[in-house]
Structures are given as structure tokens and as C-alpha cells.
Scaffold this motif. Structure first.
Motif, PDB file in Angstrom:
ATOM      1  N   GLN A 269      18.652  -1.726 -25.415  1.00 34.31           N
ATOM      2  CA  GLN A 269      18.598  -1.270 -26.802  1.00 34.31           C
ATOM      3  C   GLN A 269      17.169  -0.887 -27.174  1.00 34.31           C
ATOM      4  OE1 GLN A 269      19.027  -4.096 -30.107  1.00 34.31           O
ATOM      5  NE2 GLN A 269      20.611  -2.767 -30.955  1.00 34.31           N
ATOM      6  N   LEU A 270      16.215  -1.699 -26.734  1.00 35.14           N
ATOM      7  CA  LEU A 270      14.812  -1.400 -26.965  1.00 35.14           C
ATOM      8  C   LEU A 270      14.440  -0.071 -26.312  1.00 35.14           C
ATOM      9  CD1 LEU A 270      11.918  -2.301 -27.871  1.00 35.14           C
ATOM     10  CD2 LEU A 270      11.712  -3.381 -25.635  1.00 35.14           C
ATOM     11  N   ALA A 271      14.870   0.119 -25.056  1.00 32.69           N
ATOM     12  CA  ALA A 271      14.555   1.359 -24.342  1.00 32.69           C
ATOM     13  C   ALA A 271      15.221   2.568 -24.992  1.00 32.69           C
ATOM     14  CB  ALA A 271      14.991   1.239 -22.881  1.00 32.69           C
ATOM     15  N   SER A 272      16.379   2.378 -25.596  1.00 32.06           N
ATOM     16  CA  SER A 272      17.098   3.500 -26.204  1.00 32.06           C
ATOM     17  C   SER A 272      16.365   4.063 -27.412  1.00 32.06           C
ATOM     18  CB  SER A 272      18.514   3.072 -26.600  1.00 32.06           C
ATOM     19  OG  SER A 272      18.506   2.246 -27.751  1.00 32.06           O
ATOM     20  N   THR A 273      15.461   3.278 -28.015  1.00 30.31           N
ATOM     21  CA  THR A 273      14.724   3.780 -29.169  1.00 30.31           C
ATOM     22  C   THR A 273      13.752   4.883 -28.779  1.00 30.31           C
ATOM     23  OG1 THR A 273      12.947   2.132 -28.956  1.00 30.31           O
ATOM     24  CG2 THR A 273      14.861   1.519 -30.284  1.00 30.31           C
ATOM     25  N   THR A 274      13.483   5.033 -27.482  1.00 27.91           N
ATOM     26  CA  THR A 274      12.558   6.076 -27.026  1.00 27.91           C
ATOM     27  C   THR A 274      13.268   7.400 -26.776  1.00 27.91           C
ATOM     28  OG1 THR A 274      12.794   5.532 -24.671  1.00 27.91           O
ATOM     29  CG2 THR A 274      11.179   4.272 -25.926  1.00 27.91           C
TER      30      THR A 274
ATOM     31  N   ALA B 201       7.158   1.723 -24.877  1.00 30.09           N
ATOM     32  CA  ALA B 201       6.473   2.948 -25.230  1.00 30.09           C
ATOM     33  C   ALA B 201       6.140   3.784 -23.998  1.00 30.09           C
ATOM     34  CB  ALA B 201       5.194   2.635 -25.997  1.00 30.09           C
ATOM     35  N   GLY B 202       6.115   3.164 -22.819  1.00 27.15           N
ATOM     36  CA  GLY B 202       5.874   3.920 -21.602  1.00 27.15           C
ATOM     37  C   GLY B 202       7.021   4.838 -21.242  1.00 27.15           C
ATOM     38  N   LEU B 203       8.167   4.647 -21.873  1.00 25.24           N
ATOM     39  CA  LEU B 203       9.346   5.463 -21.600  1.00 25.24           C
ATOM     40  C   LEU B 203       9.456   6.554 -22.654  1.00 25.24           C
ATOM     41  CD1 LEU B 203      11.749   5.509 -19.610  1.00 25.24           C
ATOM     42  CD2 LEU B 203      13.020   4.134 -21.263  1.00 25.24           C
ATOM     43  N   ASP B 204       9.615   7.789 -22.222  1.00 24.43           N
ATOM     44  CA  ASP B 204       9.711   8.925 -23.137  1.00 24.43           C
ATOM     45  C   ASP B 204      10.861   9.806 -22.660  1.00 24.43           C
ATOM     46  OD1 ASP B 204       9.314  10.869 -25.012  1.00 24.43           O
ATOM     47  OD2 ASP B 204       7.493  11.691 -24.100  1.00 24.43           O
ATOM     48  N   ILE B 205      12.007   9.713 -23.348  1.00 22.02           N
ATOM     49  CA  ILE B 205      13.190  10.486 -22.970  1.00 22.02           C
ATOM     50  C   ILE B 205      13.329  11.654 -23.930  1.00 22.02           C
ATOM     51  CG2 ILE B 205      15.683  10.411 -22.611  1.00 22.02           C
ATOM     52  CD1 ILE B 205      15.403   7.399 -22.107  1.00 22.02           C
TER      53      ILE B 205
ATOM     54  N   LEU C  37       4.620  10.184 -15.279  1.00 18.84           N
ATOM     55  CA  LEU C  37       4.617   9.052 -14.350  1.00 18.84           C
ATOM     56  C   LEU C  37       4.855   7.723 -15.066  1.00 18.84           C
ATOM     57  CD1 LEU C  37       1.666  10.062 -11.988  1.00 18.84           C
ATOM     58  CD2 LEU C  37       4.117  10.531 -11.750  1.00 18.84           C
ATOM     59  N   LYS C  38       4.337   7.586 -16.304  1.00 18.56           N
ATOM     60  CA  LYS C  38       4.547   6.341 -17.042  1.00 18.56           C
ATOM     61  C   LYS C  38       6.033   6.114 -17.315  1.00 18.56           C
ATOM     62  CE  LYS C  38       0.108   5.739 -19.413  1.00 18.56           C
ATOM     63  NZ  LYS C  38      -0.551   5.625 -20.740  1.00 18.56           N
ATOM     64  N   SER C  39       6.721   7.165 -17.709  1.00 25.04           N
ATOM     65  CA  SER C  39       8.155   7.042 -17.984  1.00 25.04           C
ATOM     66  C   SER C  39       8.936   6.739 -16.712  1.00 25.04           C
ATOM     67  CB  SER C  39       8.688   8.321 -18.628  1.00 25.04           C
ATOM     68  OG  SER C  39       8.237   8.451 -19.961  1.00 25.04           O
ATOM     69  N   ARG C  40       8.550   7.362 -15.628  1.00 21.90           N
ATOM     70  CA  ARG C  40       9.253   7.111 -14.361  1.00 21.90           C
ATOM     71  C   ARG C  40       9.037   5.674 -13.905  1.00 21.90           C
ATOM     72  NH1 ARG C  40       7.455  11.951 -10.538  1.00 21.90           N
ATOM     73  NH2 ARG C  40       8.540  10.641  -9.026  1.00 21.90           N
ATOM     74  N   GLU C  41       7.831   5.148 -14.122  1.00 20.17           N
ATOM     75  CA  GLU C  41       7.550   3.743 -13.776  1.00 20.17           C
ATOM     76  C   GLU C  41       8.356   2.802 -14.671  1.00 20.17           C
ATOM     77  OE1 GLU C  41       3.692   0.768 -13.199  1.00 20.17           O
ATOM     78  OE2 GLU C  41       3.511   2.604 -14.382  1.00 20.17           O
ATOM     79  N   ALA C  42       8.401   3.106 -15.978  1.00 17.44           N
ATOM     80  CA  ALA C  42       9.164   2.266 -16.906  1.00 17.44           C
ATOM     81  C   ALA C  42      10.649   2.309 -16.579  1.00 17.44           C
ATOM     82  CB  ALA C  42       8.922   2.726 -18.343  1.00 17.44           C
ATOM     83  N   PHE C  43      11.142   3.462 -16.164  1.00 13.34           N
ATOM     84  CA  PHE C  43      12.557   3.593 -15.816  1.00 13.34           C
ATOM     85  C   PHE C  43      12.865   2.808 -14.542  1.00 13.34           C
ATOM     86  CE2 PHE C  43      16.446   5.678 -14.399  1.00 13.34           C
ATOM     87  CZ  PHE C  43      17.136   5.827 -15.591  1.00 13.34           C
ATOM     88  N   ALA C  44      11.937   2.804 -13.599  1.00 11.13           N
ATOM     89  CA  ALA C  44      12.120   2.012 -12.370  1.00 11.13           C
ATOM     90  C   ALA C  44      12.202   0.529 -12.700  1.00 11.13           C
ATOM     91  CB  ALA C  44      10.986   2.286 -11.390  1.00 11.13           C
ATOM     92  N   LEU C  45      11.359   0.053 -13.627  1.00 11.50           N
ATOM     93  CA  LEU C  45      11.419  -1.346 -14.051  1.00 11.50           C
ATOM     94  C   LEU C  45      12.754  -1.645 -14.725  1.00 11.50           C
ATOM     95  CD1 LEU C  45      10.239  -4.151 -14.608  1.00 11.50           C
ATOM     96  CD2 LEU C  45       9.119  -3.199 -16.636  1.00 11.50           C
ATOM     97  N   LEU C  46      13.240  -0.717 -15.530  1.00 10.63           N
ATOM     98  CA  LEU C  46      14.522  -0.896 -16.203  1.00 10.63           C
ATOM     99  C   LEU C  46      15.649  -1.042 -15.175  1.00 10.63           C
ATOM    100  CD1 LEU C  46      15.476  -0.939 -19.185  1.00 10.63           C
ATOM    101  CD2 LEU C  46      16.091   1.468 -18.903  1.00 10.63           C
ATOM    102  N   ASN C  47      15.628  -0.216 -14.144  1.00 10.44           N
ATOM    103  CA  ASN C  47      16.640  -0.316 -13.091  1.00 10.44           C
ATOM    104  C   ASN C  47      16.530  -1.636 -12.333  1.00 10.44           C
ATOM    105  OD1 ASN C  47      18.297   1.960 -13.240  1.00 10.44           O
ATOM    106  ND2 ASN C  47      16.838   3.243 -12.152  1.00 10.44           N
ATOM    107  N   ALA C  48      15.295  -2.096 -12.096  1.00  5.24           N
ATOM    108  CA  ALA C  48      15.103  -3.369 -11.398  1.00  5.24           C
ATOM    109  C   ALA C  48      15.617  -4.527 -12.245  1.00  5.24           C
ATOM    110  CB  ALA C  48      13.628  -3.566 -11.058  1.00  5.24           C
TER     111      ALA C  48
END
Length: 429
Positions: A335-340, A365-369, A397-408
Motif C-alpha cells: 500500500q505504501l509503494a502504491s502511493t508512488t 520515495a525511491g520508487l517512481d511508477i 536505477l533507484k526505482s529498480r532497486e526499490a522494486f527488487a527489494l519489494l519483490n524480495a
């Protein structure tokens, strides 16, 4: 293989049997064609990449759904089976010209086919959704730190509270103000990272201890207390327990486990930043090692719960001998990530989606969709929803890193539920 070659040979009549024999040998060789290592490797890599892209696309689509206040849906690849078949053909033709040389022609060909079958399953069990709604444990957070993810980002993203310091909460329908301790929460992790780099504080997996039993004076204690303590010692010995005598001559059972810990170096005693970190977390000044564990397992909280006293997490005068963690659930993190997710202006104007609350946490904030009416050409991670494309740019790259953490995070919480019902089996041609 998928190949076909033709060969025409002109020979004297005397060598005709040899030519025919060569043609038969070629047919024999073709009939023994098999699938080579390169074909296997290529297929494996293709399926691996397809499953990765599908999984990433599902996560991205679910974030967009949650941004629109719609329910996420999770499918799993239950099985992937594929079979290969090989075919080969060859032919020999010839003409017999009276008074002249004979003409002999040979043709060879080969082919292979691949027939995959993919089965999807829908984990509807309460066990699966129970995992996604349960707070992350200290062990799960430790796993991510050990895996190499930035410890500060992991903690900011996955924690709701650390000791008495509360993280921000997000409500898509209401712009929830940050709690009074939010600035202290942020300062704690900035100091922890800085001191860790300076070598004054070690933050990472280490040996942690927890008190298992109340103190017992074996010399004067009743027989029942001694018997109970002996039983606990016997039980805990196999789980890393040890009986330790304290300064008052009483015995307590301690358990040892590998935990995420904060450990202060001797030189930290002369550091103003280290003293500030102790102050922010209300740490016992007589100790230098503090195990990080679930809030409800911290000794100070267990003792207060037994007495019915105010929880230490709500008492600024409490002194902590451990660091208590209250984790977010995976659903809360999503839900937090969806705010981006940046929704199109027309959807905001139509009132079908709320304006996102401001989020200042680096973990989110590192995630930007981004969104676009046209399919983006600069993104490998994309999903189409409600007639629009939502994507993460390749160069972000910041968003891709944040997305990788989300998947983990999703992997360590949700995982794969055994026995999930298959809902769709696709033979793919």
C-alpha cells in the motif's frame, strides 16, 4: 535443426553403388539427431526470463490496482513442463542416361519441435493471505539485510515502530500526519548508518540473548521452583538455552539465537553521535550489545504485560536492554509503494482515484511508477491497466532497486503455498 540441404552428384556408372551407400549413411546420421545442449540452454533461459517478467508485471499491476483502491490478485506458476521432438528426412534420386554419366541427387532435412504446458494456481488459502497480512518478523528482516540490501532502506520500509519511535503510516483515503516521533525515527537510521560506516557501531546479524525465565534463588527457592527451572533448562538446552547466574546470585535461563543486533565499540563512548543513538532508542547505558527482536518478545514488554503496566513502547522513561521491532505487513508495504504510482490527470479529475498522500520515506520515495497513454519505449518493466501504461524507466536505477527489494519482501513473506488449486493450464504452441 530446422534445416534442409540438397546435394547433386555426377559420377561414372562404376561408382554408383558407392554414391548410394553414402546417401544411406547420411540418412542414418540424420535419424540419430538429438536435441543438443545449446537448444536446452536457450529454452531454459527463455522460460526463466518469461517467468521473471510475468512475476514483475504481476507485482506492478497489483500496485496500480491498490492505487485505485482495488484488490490485488496473486497467481503462481504451479508447474512448467515441456517436451521436445526431433524429426529427420533424407532422399536419393538418380537418372540413368544411356551412353553417358549417371546423375545422382541426395536431399537431407531435419526439424525439432517444442511443446510446453504451463499450469497456474490461485492461492486462496487463509494461510497465504495470513502471511501477507502478518507483521514481518525480525528474522525475515535479518534475511534481507544478509542478502545485501541496504540495511537503512530495509528497516525504513519494513518497520512500523522501533522501541518507542513510530514510523509514518499511509492511508490512501486520508492524508495521515506523521507521528510526533517520526523525525526521531528518521534520525535513528541516519545515525545508525553513519556510525556503522565509522566503525563505532556494528549493525548486522550476530549472537543475541533473551531471558527465558524469572530469577530463581536455588538455595532458598521452593522445590517446585527448582523443579520448574530444571525442566526449563532441559527443554531449552536443545534450543540454545543456558542457565546464567546474575549479580544477585540468582539464576535465570537465557536463550541464544542469531539475530540482527546493534553492538557499540569501546570507542563509541567518546562519540556524541553514539550517545545520541542510545538516547533516541532509550538503551541501557550499562550494555553495549542489543539484540533486535519482535516487540512482544522483548523482556521489558513481557514483564510489563505480566504486571498489566504501561507498554514500554508508550513510556518515554523506559530503559531498553534489547531493541524491539514492530514490523509492517506485506500488504501495508505494498500500500505504501502504491502511493508512488502516478495516475493520469483525467482519472483524478473524474474522481475515481484519490490524490496520493506525500511520502517522505526513502524506502518508498525511491520508487517512481510513471503512467502514459502510449506504450513506453524506454522501460522493460511495464503493465497496461485501465487503458493506460504504467512503467518504471530503464534508467531509473533507484526505482529498480526499490522494486527488487519489494519483490524480495514478497518472496520471504508470501512464498509458495503447497496445494494451491490449479485454475488454468495452457498448452503453448
Amino acid at each position: 535443426m530446422n534445416s534442409k540441404r540438397s546435394l547433386f552428384i555426377t559420377r561414372h556408372p562404376a561408382v554408383r553403388p558407392k554414391v548410394l551407400l553414402c546417401g544411406l549413411l547420411m540418412m542414418g546420421i540424420l535419424s540419430g539427431c538429438t536435441i543438443g545442449p545449446k537448444v536446452y540452454q536457450s529454452s531454459f533461459e527463455d522460460y526463466n526470463d518469461a517467468i521473471r517478467k510475468t512475476s514483475d508485471g504481476q507485482m506492478l499491476t497489483n500496485l496500480v490496482r491498490m492505487r485505485y483502491l482495488e484488490s490485488p490478485v496473486f497467481l503462481q506458476v504451479a508447474s512448467l513442463n515441456t517436451s521436445f521432438s526431433v524429426g529427420a528426412n533424407a532422399g536419393v534420386t538418380g537418372t540413368n542416361v544411356s551412353g553417358g554419366p549417371d546423375s545422382v541427387g541426395a536431399s537431407v532435412g531435419g526439424s525439432y519441435s517444442e511443446n510446453p504446458t504451463i499450469t497456474f494456481s490461485l492461492p486462496e488459502s487463509k494461510e497465504y493471505y495470513g502471511r501477507l497480512m502478518a507483521p514481518l518478523s525480525a528474522n525475515q528482516i535479518t534475511m534481507l539485510v544478509e542478502a545485501g540490501f541496504d540495511s537503512e532502506t530495509v528497516m525504513r520500509t519494513s518497520l512500523r515502530r522501533i522501541n518507542r519511535l513510530q514510523n509514518i503510516t499511509v492511508d490512501l483515503t486520508n492524508k495521515t500526519p506523521p507521528p510526533p516521533s517520526y523525525d526521531d525515527f528518521n534520525e535513528t537510521f541516519r545515525l545508525l548508518k553513519k556510525l556503522n560506516v565509522e566503525g563505532l557501531v556494528e549493525f548486522g546479524p550476530g549472537l543475541g540473548t533473551s531471558v527465558w525465565s524469572a530469577p530463581v534463588s536455588v538455595g532458598s527457592g521452593g522445590l517446585s521452583e527448582v523443579a520448574l527451572l530444571a525442566t526449563e533448562v532441559l527443554f531449552q538446552k536443545t534450543a540454545g538455552g543456558e542457565l546464567i547466574k546474575n549479580d544477585d546470585g540468582e539464576y535465570q535461563l537465557h536463550t541464544f539465537a542469531r539475530r540482527l543486533s546493534i553492538r557499540f565499540a569501546p570507542a563509541a563512548a567518546n562519540s556524541a553521535d553514539a550517545q545520541r543513538l542510545r538516547e533516541l532508542l532509550d538503551l541501557d547505558p550499562t550494555r553495549n550489545s542489543f539484540a533486535m527482536l519482535e516487540m512482544e518478545l522483548a523482556n521489558i514488554e513481557k514483564g510489563r504485560a505480566y504486571r498489566g503496566a504501561t507498554p514500554a513502547a508508550l513510556d518515554p522513561e523506559a530503559v531498553w536492554t534489547e531493541v524491539g521491532l514492530l514490523g509492517r505487513s506485506m500488504m501495508e508495504i505494498m500500500q505504501l509503494a502504491s502511493t508512488t504510482v502516478q495516475v493520469p490527470a483525467k482519472d483524478l479529475e473524474a474522481g475515481i482515484v484519490f490524490a496520493a498522500p506525500p511520502v517522505s520515506e526513502p524506502g518508498a520515495a525511491g520508487l517512481d511508477i510513471k503512467s502514459s497513454a502510449d506504450e513506453p519505449s524506454n522501460a522493460t518493466l511495464r503493465a497496461k491497466y485501465r487503458g493506460n501504461w504504467f512503467y518504471i524507466e530503464d534508467s531509473d536505477l533507484k526505482s529498480r532497486e526499490a522494486f527488487a527489494l519489494l519483490n524480495a519482501l514478497f518472496a520471504v513473506t508470501g512464498g509458495t503455498v503447497p496445494g494451491a488449486n490449479p485454475i488454468l493450464t495452457l498448452p503453448v504452441n
